[in-house]
Design a protein around this motif. Structure first.
Motif, PDB file in Angstrom:
ATOM      1  N   ALA A 275       0.862  -1.185   0.000  1.00  0.00           N
ATOM      2  CA  ALA A 275       0.000   0.000   0.000  1.00  0.00           C
ATOM      3  C   ALA A 275       0.897   1.233   0.000  1.00  0.00           C
ATOM      4  O   ALA A 275       2.058   1.173   0.414  1.00  0.00           O
ATOM      5  CB  ALA A 275      -0.919   0.000   1.215  1.00  0.00           C
ATOM      6  N   TYR A 276       0.370   2.339  -0.503  1.00  0.00           N
ATOM      7  CA  TYR A 276       1.159   3.561  -0.609  1.00  0.00           C
ATOM      8  C   TYR A 276       0.414   4.726   0.055  1.00  0.00           C
ATOM      9  O   TYR A 276      -0.820   4.762   0.079  1.00  0.00           O
ATOM     10  CB  TYR A 276       1.406   3.910  -2.077  1.00  0.00           C
ATOM     11  N   ALA A 277       1.180   5.648   0.591  1.00  0.00           N
ATOM     12  CA  ALA A 277       0.630   6.889   1.127  1.00  0.00           C
ATOM     13  C   ALA A 277       1.485   8.043   0.630  1.00  0.00           C
ATOM     14  O   ALA A 277       2.706   8.035   0.823  1.00  0.00           O
ATOM     15  CB  ALA A 277       0.615   6.862   2.654  1.00  0.00           C
ATOM     16  N   ASP A 278       0.878   9.000  -0.022  1.00  0.00           N
ATOM     17  CA  ASP A 278       1.625  10.151  -0.517  1.00  0.00           C
ATOM     18  C   ASP A 278       2.326  10.858   0.633  1.00  0.00           C
ATOM     19  O   ASP A 278       1.709  11.196   1.638  1.00  0.00           O
ATOM     20  CB  ASP A 278       0.671  11.132  -1.228  1.00  0.00           C
ATOM     21  N   GLY A 279       3.614  11.061   0.507  1.00  0.00           N
ATOM     22  CA  GLY A 279       4.380  11.735   1.530  1.00  0.00           C
ATOM     23  C   GLY A 279       4.850  10.840   2.657  1.00  0.00           C
ATOM     24  O   GLY A 279       5.543  11.291   3.569  1.00  0.00           O
ATOM     25  N   GLY A 280       4.449   9.561   2.616  1.00  0.00           N
ATOM     26  CA  GLY A 280       4.885   8.619   3.645  1.00  0.00           C
ATOM     27  C   GLY A 280       3.806   8.314   4.666  1.00  0.00           C
ATOM     28  O   GLY A 280       2.746   8.943   4.694  1.00  0.00           O
ATOM     29  N   TRP A 281       4.083   7.372   5.525  1.00  0.00           N
ATOM     30  CA  TRP A 281       3.106   6.881   6.493  1.00  0.00           C
ATOM     31  C   TRP A 281       3.319   7.488   7.876  1.00  0.00           C
ATOM     32  O   TRP A 281       4.446   7.789   8.268  1.00  0.00           O
ATOM     33  CB  TRP A 281       3.205   5.350   6.603  1.00  0.00           C
ATOM     34  N   THR A 282       2.214   7.635   8.600  1.00  0.00           N
ATOM     35  CA  THR A 282       2.256   8.022  10.016  1.00  0.00           C
ATOM     36  C   THR A 282       1.621   6.891  10.827  1.00  0.00           C
ATOM     37  O   THR A 282       0.902   6.040  10.257  1.00  0.00           O
ATOM     38  CB  THR A 282       1.452   9.308  10.266  1.00  0.00           C
ATOM     39  N   PRO A 283       1.870   6.840  12.116  1.00  0.00           N
ATOM     40  CA  PRO A 283       1.194   5.808  12.921  1.00  0.00           C
ATOM     41  C   PRO A 283      -0.319   5.823  12.732  1.00  0.00           C
ATOM     42  O   PRO A 283      -0.952   4.765  12.667  1.00  0.00           O
ATOM     43  CB  PRO A 283       1.597   6.163  14.353  1.00  0.00           C
ATOM     44  N   ARG A 284      -0.927   7.013  12.648  1.00  0.00           N
ATOM     45  CA  ARG A 284      -2.374   7.105  12.482  1.00  0.00           C
ATOM     46  C   ARG A 284      -2.818   6.568  11.131  1.00  0.00           C
ATOM     47  O   ARG A 284      -3.814   5.834  11.035  1.00  0.00           O
ATOM     48  CB  ARG A 284      -2.821   8.567  12.649  1.00  0.00           C
ATOM     49  N   SER A 285      -2.102   6.910  10.072  1.00  0.00           N
ATOM     50  CA  SER A 285      -2.530   6.431   8.754  1.00  0.00           C
ATOM     51  C   SER A 285      -2.345   4.923   8.620  1.00  0.00           C
ATOM     52  O   SER A 285      -3.132   4.248   7.951  1.00  0.00           O
ATOM     53  CB  SER A 285      -1.777   7.177   7.642  1.00  0.00           C
ATOM     54  N   ILE A 286      -1.317   4.375   9.276  1.00  0.00           N
ATOM     55  CA  ILE A 286      -1.156   2.913   9.264  1.00  0.00           C
ATOM     56  C   ILE A 286      -2.332   2.273   9.993  1.00  0.00           C
ATOM     57  O   ILE A 286      -2.940   1.311   9.510  1.00  0.00           O
ATOM     58  CB  ILE A 286       0.175   2.500   9.914  1.00  0.00           C
ATOM     59  N   ALA A 287      -2.670   2.808  11.175  1.00  0.00           N
ATOM     60  CA  ALA A 287      -3.785   2.256  11.954  1.00  0.00           C
ATOM     61  C   ALA A 287      -5.099   2.327  11.191  1.00  0.00           C
ATOM     62  O   ALA A 287      -5.909   1.389  11.216  1.00  0.00           O
ATOM     63  CB  ALA A 287      -3.914   3.000  13.284  1.00  0.00           C
ATOM     64  N   ASP A 288      -5.310   3.438  10.476  1.00  0.00           N
ATOM     65  CA  ASP A 288      -6.564   3.624   9.753  1.00  0.00           C
ATOM     66  C   ASP A 288      -6.672   2.718   8.527  1.00  0.00           C
ATOM     67  O   ASP A 288      -7.781   2.390   8.095  1.00  0.00           O
ATOM     68  CB  ASP A 288      -6.702   5.086   9.307  1.00  0.00           C
ATOM     69  N   ASN A 289      -5.530   2.318   7.963  1.00  0.00           N
ATOM     70  CA  ASN A 289      -5.551   1.588   6.695  1.00  0.00           C
ATOM     71  C   ASN A 289      -5.142   0.115   6.805  1.00  0.00           C
ATOM     72  O   ASN A 289      -5.334  -0.641   5.849  1.00  0.00           O
ATOM     73  CB  ASN A 289      -4.610   2.270   5.698  1.00  0.00           C
ATOM     74  N   TRP A 290      -4.591  -0.274   7.965  1.00  0.00           N
ATOM     75  CA  TRP A 290      -3.992  -1.616   8.054  1.00  0.00           C
ATOM     76  C   TRP A 290      -4.953  -2.728   7.631  1.00  0.00           C
ATOM     77  O   TRP A 290      -4.664  -3.522   6.734  1.00  0.00           O
ATOM     78  CB  TRP A 290      -3.494  -1.876   9.481  1.00  0.00           C
ATOM     79  N   HIS A 291      -6.104  -2.828   8.270  1.00  0.00           N
ATOM     80  CA  HIS A 291      -6.998  -3.956   8.038  1.00  0.00           C
ATOM     81  C   HIS A 291      -7.649  -3.936   6.660  1.00  0.00           C
ATOM     82  O   HIS A 291      -8.089  -4.982   6.175  1.00  0.00           O
ATOM     83  CB  HIS A 291      -8.069  -4.014   9.126  1.00  0.00           C
ATOM     84  N   GLY A 292      -7.666  -2.782   6.030  1.00  0.00           N
ATOM     85  CA  GLY A 292      -8.255  -2.717   4.696  1.00  0.00           C
ATOM     86  C   GLY A 292      -7.234  -2.763   3.582  1.00  0.00           C
ATOM     87  O   GLY A 292      -7.603  -2.743   2.409  1.00  0.00           O
ATOM     88  N   SER A 293      -5.937  -2.833   3.945  1.00  0.00           N
ATOM     89  CA  SER A 293      -4.913  -2.857   2.893  1.00  0.00           C
ATOM     90  C   SER A 293      -3.964  -4.037   3.113  1.00  0.00           C
ATOM     91  O   SER A 293      -4.358  -5.189   2.934  1.00  0.00           O
ATOM     92  CB  SER A 293      -4.157  -1.522   2.860  1.00  0.00           C
ATOM     93  N   VAL A 294      -2.732  -3.772   3.536  1.00  0.00           N
ATOM     94  CA  VAL A 294      -1.755  -4.857   3.607  1.00  0.00           C
ATOM     95  C   VAL A 294      -2.096  -5.890   4.681  1.00  0.00           C
ATOM     96  O   VAL A 294      -1.680  -7.048   4.589  1.00  0.00           O
ATOM     97  CB  VAL A 294      -0.328  -4.315   3.854  1.00  0.00           C
TER      98      VAL A 294
END
Length: 314
Positions: A275-294
């Motif tokens: 999965a990709y996030a523009d500008g890089g990942w933050t702990p919050r964005s990983i938490a918000d996207n984990w179960h729906g992505s990687v």
């Protein structure tokens, strides 16, 4: 003396092999299989009497073998094994790193000595023996084969086997690394992942009754031989002379499973999701996207339990 070349690529006449831990079980099966295909074998075991008896059995069956007692792990032991091969038979073509021990305990009960003993024998022993063999093979300039012994525990982990699983995982990694480093020298490097009825596996409750029946002269059933890829040490031994032979000169860097009626190729670790996030990942964005992505399909761990009939498991 150079290795003889036969029209049959599986003929190992003229080749010389060392098998560590070759006095019993799987190691003895590897040594006898190599000898049966024409190789001269140095049988290593910690117990000198066991090594001598194993070598005698091979010689009595018409093969060529000598015994060399040593505790695998140190550079000195590895050098001794290679020197014995050269002194007795003039060269070294195959190194089978089978020697191993178990000190099973859960993490919080495992001592430093438990960890160090297993890692020294399995991981450091594989390293020192492979290094000594490689130096000799490169001097000979005719290639060779390193057959390293792995385990399903090293591929997937196993409860109570921190030390053993870590060592076997390291052996798989060394297999891949050395296959690249030794390609120019013509030395192939492969790990075998055997599953067989041995003193180690007969302690597993799901296998115990079947192994007892086999010891009494019975046959292991298809639910083990095919369903679990679980058979006799001799079933696993077939892979070793193949990998040591000219028929396998183009096979290197692989982890190959064998047991019972089953032959398998283990995959190398690789990314299964991204999965990709523009500008890089933050702990919050990983938490918000984990179960729906990687994290949508997490990887399993451990060796699957044998699928035995319900009436047998009771």
């Amino acid at each position: 003396m150079s290795a003889e070349h036969s029209p049959d690529p599986l003929n190992l006449s003229g080749k010389v092999a060392v098998v560590t831990g070759g006095g019993r079980g799987l190691g003895y099966a590897y040594a006898t299989a190599l000898a049966a295909h024409g190789a001269s074998v140095v049988v290593n075991d910690l117990d000198a009497d066991v090594a001598e008896q194993a070598a005698k059995s091979i010689v009595d069956a018409g093969g060529r073998a000598v015994a060399q007692a040593a505790a695998v792990g140190t550079a000195e032991a590895a050098d001794t094994l290679v020197a014995r091969a050269v002194e007795e038979f003039g060269r070294l073509d195959v190194m089978v790193t089978n020697a191993g021990i178990l000190r099973d305990r859960v993490l919080w009960k495992m001592t430093d000595d438990d960890f160090d003993a297993v890692v020294t024998t399995h991981l450091r022993g594989t390293f020192t023996c492979a290094r000594a063999a490689t130096i000799r093979m490169r001097e000979q300039g005719e290639g060779g084969s390193l057959v390293l012994v792995g385990s399903p525990a090293g591929q997937r982990g196993n409860f109570g086997q921190t030390n053993y699983a870590a060592a076997k995982a390291g052996i798989a990694a060394m297999t891949r690394t050395w296959s690249m480093e030794l390609a120019r020298a013509g030395v192939t490097v492969n790990a075998i992942v055997p599953v067989a009825a041995t003193a180690m596996t007969e302690t597993i409750p799901a296998f115990a009754s079947y192994i007892e029946e086999w010891k009494r002269g019975g046959r292991l059933p298809d639910l083990l031989r095919k369903g679990e890829g679980f058979g006799t040490p001799e079933d696993c031994a077939a892979l070793v002379p193949f990998l040591a032979s000219d028929a396998a000169r183009d096979i290197t860097g692989q982890c190959i499973g064998i047991g019972g009626d089953r032959l398998t190729l283990w995959s190398h670790p690789q990314e299964t999701a991204v999965a990709y996030a523009d500008g890089g990942w933050t702990p919050r964005s990983i938490a918000d996207n984990w179960h729906g992505s990687v994290g949508r399909e997490p990887q399993s761990v451990g060796i699957p339990a044998p699928k035995v009939p319900a009436e047998t498991a009771e």
